[in-house]
Design a protein around this motif. Structure first.
Motif, short mmCIF file in Angstrom:
data_model
loop_
_atom_site.label_atom_id
_atom_site.label_comp_id
_atom_site.label_asym_id
_atom_site.label_seq_id
_atom_site.Cartn_x
_atom_site.Cartn_y
_atom_site.Cartn_z
N VAL A 133 0.83 -1.20 0.00
CA VAL A 133 0.00 0.00 0.00
C VAL A 133 0.87 1.26 0.00
O VAL A 133 0.58 2.24 -0.69
N ALA A 134 1.96 1.23 0.76
CA ALA A 134 2.84 2.40 0.83
C ALA A 134 3.65 2.59 -0.45
O ALA A 134 3.72 3.70 -1.00
N GLU A 135 4.24 1.51 -0.95
CA GLU A 135 5.16 1.63 -2.08
C GLU A 135 4.45 1.82 -3.42
O GLU A 135 5.04 2.38 -4.36
N LEU A 136 3.22 1.36 -3.53
CA LEU A 136 2.51 1.42 -4.81
C LEU A 136 1.44 2.51 -4.84
O LEU A 136 0.51 2.46 -5.64
N GLU A 137 1.56 3.51 -3.97
CA GLU A 137 0.53 4.54 -3.88
C GLU A 137 0.26 5.19 -5.24
O GLU A 137 -0.89 5.38 -5.64
N SER A 138 1.30 5.54 -5.98
CA SER A 138 1.10 6.21 -7.27
C SER A 138 0.40 5.29 -8.27
O SER A 138 -0.39 5.75 -9.10
N VAL A 139 0.70 3.99 -8.20
CA VAL A 139 0.03 3.03 -9.08
C VAL A 139 -1.44 2.91 -8.70
O VAL A 139 -2.34 2.93 -9.56
N PHE A 140 -1.71 2.80 -7.41
CA PHE A 140 -3.10 2.68 -6.96
C PHE A 140 -3.92 3.92 -7.29
O PHE A 140 -5.13 3.84 -7.51
N GLN A 141 -3.29 5.08 -7.36
CA GLN A 141 -4.01 6.31 -7.72
C GLN A 141 -4.55 6.23 -9.14
O GLN A 141 -5.57 6.86 -9.45
N SER A 142 -3.91 5.43 -10.00
CA SER A 142 -4.38 5.25 -11.37
C SER A 142 -5.50 4.22 -11.46
O SER A 142 -6.27 4.22 -12.42
N ILE A 143 -5.57 3.33 -10.46
CA ILE A 143 -6.49 2.19 -10.52
C ILE A 143 -7.71 2.38 -9.65
O ILE A 143 -8.85 2.10 -10.08
N LEU A 144 -7.51 2.87 -8.45
CA LEU A 144 -8.56 2.88 -7.43
C LEU A 144 -9.20 4.27 -7.29
O LEU A 144 -8.58 5.29 -7.58
N SER A 145 -10.43 4.26 -6.82
CA SER A 145 -11.08 5.52 -6.47
C SER A 145 -10.39 6.10 -5.24
O SER A 145 -9.74 5.38 -4.47
N ALA A 146 -10.53 7.40 -5.06
CA ALA A 146 -9.88 8.06 -3.92
C ALA A 146 -10.38 7.50 -2.60
O ALA A 146 -9.60 7.31 -1.65
N SER A 147 -11.67 7.20 -2.52
CA SER A 147 -12.23 6.69 -1.26
C SER A 147 -11.71 5.30 -0.93
O SER A 147 -11.41 4.98 0.23
N THR A 148 -11.57 4.46 -1.96
CA THR A 148 -11.05 3.10 -1.73
C THR A 148 -9.59 3.16 -1.29
O THR A 148 -9.19 2.48 -0.34
N LEU A 149 -8.81 3.96 -1.97
CA LEU A 149 -7.39 4.06 -1.61
C LEU A 149 -7.23 4.61 -0.20
O LEU A 149 -6.41 4.12 0.58
N ALA A 150 -8.02 5.60 0.14
CA ALA A 150 -7.93 6.19 1.49
C ALA A 150 -8.26 5.15 2.55
O ALA A 150 -7.61 5.09 3.61
N GLU A 151 -9.25 4.31 2.29
CA GLU A 151 -9.62 3.28 3.27
C GLU A 151 -8.53 2.22 3.38
O GLU A 151 -8.23 1.72 4.46
N LEU A 152 -7.91 1.86 2.26
CA LEU A 152 -6.80 0.90 2.30
C LEU A 152 -5.62 1.47 3.10
O LEU A 152 -4.98 0.76 3.86
#
Length: 422
Positions: A311-330
């Motif tokens: 979750v920490a290292e792939l934050e920029s990747v997840f920003q392209s894939i996940l909604s902001a709310s999902t990423l924030a909860e993760l």
């Protein structure tokens, strides 16, 4: 007619010498000398016992074995099975082996078996893994009979599994396939199954074998093709599935072969799955699923740590894939300690559906999308282990069923984001 150019002249000649068969057994192998002898004897005994008058053949598609596996298949005399089983029939059971490559490739092995089945005009076929220690003569017959009787086009296995075996299956492949296509298929990715010659020929022609996703996930693609074609699918209980210890490095290749194949099927089958709601049972012989509870050591701490690091290292990747709310909860749950950590079903389903939509839109490399899902799956696996560590077999089944219902309930969310709205 099958595309024959990828089959060697020697293999084609051996197939021609066999002639037409009623039943074909395919064995995809790679360095399986330790187990292949007993598997072949089980197959031979099963044919002698349950199909004594049918013409049958064993086809070994080998991926470059160096331990003598093909020789063991070819030299396994049916007379040995007769003596050990005290059965007799005035028949032969040809065993043919061909090396399709210098390294194993499941898709190429299956393609070779399908081509052989078409050329031999087999009515019923089965693919058996050389590592299927649980396969019995009765189990083989239970797979083949419904197909040979022209009742089913595909018969998949069900098993008695350890509650923590196949977490990728119970937490993603089964519930998502069920929610998408409306069928309760417990093993959409199976290494042993039976199918009609008709279905095999259809898949041989329709599957894009030159595409990596089609080759890597051929087993689950075969199941999905059967669903898409409206073929009748059944299940047959095959007993206890032996737990295989897997290393952490095995996860991404496994996800490519399964989750990647499932995601890639969504585009061509959109018209089939987007309007389906709920799910229904399919005809099953024996138990639909059983769980065992014996102790099993799993490094839960390592699973959570890999989730948190990912979750920490792939934050920029997840920003392209996940909604902001999902990423924030993760990110929030990644900061919890082991006692409070929980990756709930609703968040997991939302995550998977957002990944599927991102895969469809190719927001980044599709392979990178599958790789990025791996650490998040580890977090879900940790939660599944913790939720079920003291539960009964019924508790585990209820937990899996609850997750399936969550995938079904949230399916409209997938359709919404699939079309570009969040």
């Amino acid at each position: 007619m099958a595309e024959e150019s990828f089959l060697t002249d020697d293999f084609l000649g051996q197939l021609i010498s066999v002639g037409e068969v009623d039943i074909l057994i395919g064995l995809p192998t790679h360095n399986d000398a330790k187990t292949i002898g007993s598997i072949v004897e089980t197959i031979q005994t099963g044919i002698l016992t349950f199909f004594p008058r049918e013409r049958a053949a064993i086809i070994n598609a080998d991926g470059g074995s160096r331990d003598g596996t093909p020789e063991l298949v070819v030299n396994a005399a049916i007379g040995d099975a007769r003596r050990s089983s005290k059965l007799y029939a005035l028949r032969t059971l040809p065993s043919i082996s061909t090396q399709y490559a210098s390294s194993p490739a499941n898709g190429t092995a299956l393609r070779t078996i399908l081509a052989a089945a078409e050329l031999l005009r087999a009515k019923a076929c089965a693919v058996i893994s050389p590592k299927s220690s649980q396969i019995t003569t009765e189990g083989l017959a239970a797979l083949l009979r419904p197909v040979y009787a022209e009742t089913f086009d595909l018969v998949l296995p069900t098993y008695r599994r350890h509650r923590f075996d196949g977490i990728l299956l119970t937490n993603l492949l089964y519930p998502m396939t069920r929610a998408l296509y409306g069928l309760k298929i417990r093993e959409p990715y199976a290494l042993e199954f039976a199918f009609s010659g008709r279905l095999g020929s259809q898949f041989l022609v329709q599957n894009p074998w030159h595409e990596e996703a089609a080759r890597a996930g051929s087993e689950i693609q075969f199941t999905l093709a059967a669903i898409a074609g409206g073929n009748r699918i059944g299940q047959s209980f095959q007993g206890t599935k032996e737990h295989v210890e897997r290393h952490s490095a095995d996860l991404v290749p496994a996800m490519r072969q399964t989750v990647g194949a499932l995601f890639s099927s969504l585009e061509p089958n959109f018209g089939l799955w987007h309007g389906k709601a709920g799910s229904q049972l399919i005809p099953t012989t024996g138990a639909e699923q059983e769980f065992t509870l014996e102790p099993l050591r799993i490094n839960r701490k390592r699973l959570r740590e890999m989730f948190t690091t990912g979750v920490a290292e792939l934050e920029s990747v997840f920003q392209s894939i996940l909604s902001a709310s999902t990423l924030a909860e993760l990110q929030r749950i990644a900061g919890l300690d082991e006692v409070r950590f929980r990756y709930p079903a609703e968040l997991w389903v939302k995550t998977v559906y957002e990944f599927a939509a991102a895969y469809h839109k190719s927001v980044i490399s599709r392979d990178h999308i599958i790789q990025a899902l791996a650490p998040l799956f580890r977090g879900r696996a940790f939660t599944f282990l913790m939720e079920n560590r003291n539960g009964s077999a019924d508790d585990v089944e209820n937990n899996v069923e609850g997750l399936c219902l969550e995938f079904e309930r949230m399916k409209p969310y997938l359709i919404e984001i699939w079309n570009g709205r969040e």
